[in-house]
Design a protein around this motif. Structure first.
Motif, PDB file in Angstrom:
ATOM      1  N   ARG A   1       0.826  -1.205   0.000  1.00 50.62           N
ATOM      2  CA  ARG A   1       0.000   0.000   0.000  1.00 50.62           C
ATOM      3  C   ARG A   1       0.863   1.258   0.000  1.00 50.62           C
TER       4      ARG A   1
ATOM      5  N   GLN B   1       3.696   1.756  -1.530  1.00 52.32           N
ATOM      6  CA  GLN B   1       4.159   2.111  -2.874  1.00 52.32           C
ATOM      7  C   GLN B   1       3.026   2.675  -3.729  1.00 52.32           C
ATOM      8  N   MET B   2       1.785   2.519  -3.248  1.00 54.74           N
ATOM      9  CA  MET B   2       0.630   3.159  -3.886  1.00 54.74           C
ATOM     10  C   MET B   2       0.310   4.502  -3.235  1.00 54.74           C
TER      11      MET B   2
ATOM     12  N   LYS C   1      -0.768   4.871  -0.197  1.00 52.59           N
ATOM     13  CA  LYS C   1      -2.005   4.682   0.569  1.00 52.59           C
ATOM     14  C   LYS C   1      -1.708   3.884   1.828  1.00 52.59           C
TER      15      LYS C   1
ATOM     16  N   SER D   1      -8.521   1.181  -9.403  1.00 54.17           N
ATOM     17  CA  SER D   1      -8.449   2.314  -8.481  1.00 54.17           C
ATOM     18  C   SER D   1      -9.653   2.403  -7.544  1.00 54.17           C
TER      19      SER D   1
ATOM     20  N   ALA E   1      -9.038  -0.180  -4.860  1.00 54.04           N
ATOM     21  CA  ALA E   1      -7.827   0.082  -4.068  1.00 54.04           C
ATOM     22  C   ALA E   1      -7.892   1.363  -3.258  1.00 54.04           C
TER      23      ALA E   1
ATOM     24  N   THR F   1      -7.817   4.528  -4.713  1.00 56.92           N
ATOM     25  CA  THR F   1      -7.094   5.617  -5.384  1.00 56.92           C
ATOM     26  C   THR F   1      -7.939   6.252  -6.487  1.00 56.92           C
TER      27      THR F   1
ATOM     28  N   VAL G   1       5.665  -2.530 -10.490  1.00 55.60           N
ATOM     29  CA  VAL G   1       5.058  -2.396  -9.167  1.00 55.60           C
ATOM     30  C   VAL G   1       5.810  -3.231  -8.134  1.00 55.60           C
TER      31      VAL G   1
ATOM     32  N   TYR H   1       7.483  -2.150  -4.673  1.00 60.59           N
ATOM     33  CA  TYR H   1       7.087  -2.815  -3.435  1.00 60.59           C
ATOM     34  C   TYR H   1       8.304  -3.260  -2.635  1.00 60.59           C
TER      35      TYR H   1
END
Length: 287
Positions: free
Chosen positions: A26, A28-29, A31, A103, A106, A108, A268, A272
């Motif tokens: 999360r 790396q997103m 969030k 998104s 998730a 986003t 991704v 991560y």
């Protein structure tokens, strides 16, 4: 110390490690991990276990309750997706399950985004399904090179029942756990149980799934599905879609249709790994 106590401590440590990995994914997103997701899949005591390891301040930095405004917006979009799937027969042809991914699942999601769908169909019907959706879904479904996609359904990933065993990594785990079911919602549990590594490798707690018989497809359906694939590839070539036929054919053999960028997963996962190293370091400072 009793053997059972050692075993319980080992299981708790494994659960904590799995959640730290999800926190890193999360991160790396950009969030935080939703506390309801953490508790649903790793137990109501998981936040307390993390606090014992890193303290409340650190846990609050990376785990939080979901945003009420976003949840309201997401619920509205999920209701729309559920309604339109029920209304449009071509969005249900041969379909066993539909979940909203991307998104919106998730957390986003932006106003201009489309609504990504994760679809499971009966065996050897995925390309027939996609063909029907593209043929009849104008104005509802996203089409290649369209400028305005806000609120449109994007058939992001389609897999047949034979293709529902997935890669054993945190990328896939995040996708599976964050899916928002909108059609045949009970099938989500079967989807998880078809991937036993979710429990054994990442300690996800799941109730037993009811087994159901696989639907057999006739030779006619198999031939029709293959023909639908070839026709759609031909159409894509004629409309400058530049399809990666090698990837399409490989996915077809595995019972899937995948159009997302082929390097996306690798990119991704690299992000991560860096995030995991940073998060792990933060928790180690407190031990």
């Amino acid at each position: 110390m009793k053997l059972s106590d050692k075993s319980n401590k080992s299981m708790d440590a494994d659960r904590v490690e799995a959640v730290i990995k999800m926190i890193a994914f999360r991160k790396q997103m950009e969030k935080r991990l939703d506390s309801s997701i953490a508790k649903r899949y790793w137990g109501n005591d998981i936040v307390e276990l993390l606090e014992n390891l890193g303290g409340k301040e650190l846990v609050n930095k990376w785990i939080a309750d979901s945003d009420a405004i976003f949840e309201s917006r997401r619920a509205e979009q999920l209701r729309y997706a559920e309604r339109i799937i029920k209304e449009k027969w071509y969005l249900r042809y041969g379909v066993l399950f539909v979940g909203v991914s991307g998104s919106l699942a998730a957390g986003t999601y932006k106003e201009e985004d489309d609504i990504d769908l994760f679809v499971v169909t009966k065996d050897y019907t995925a390309w027939i399904y996609r063909g029907l959706v593209k043929l009849f879904g104008k104005g509802i479904v996203r089409y290649f090179n369209e400028d305005e996609n806000s609120g449109k359904l994007c058939i992001n990933f389609v897999c047949e029942e034979r293709g529902t065993t997935f890669d054993e990594d945190i990328f896939t785990l995040h996708e599976l756990l964050h899916l928002q079911p909108v059609y045949n919602k009970e099938y989500h549990l079967k989807l998880l149980s078809s991937n036993p590594w979710v429990a054994t490798k990442f300690q996800v707690s799941m109730p037993a799934s009811l087994e159901s018989a696989r639907t057999r497809s006739s030779n006619f359906i198999k031939i029709a599905n293959s023909a639908a694939r070839k026709l759609q590839i031909l159409y894509m070539r004629r409309t400058s879609h530049a399809p990666d036929t090698t990837r399409i054919n490989e996915s077809y053999r595995r019972g899937r249709i995948e159009f997302y960028p082929s390097q996306f997963h690798e990119m991704v996962m690299k992000q991560y790994e860096q995030a995991y190293s940073e998060i792990k370091g933060e928790f180690k400072k407190h031990t």
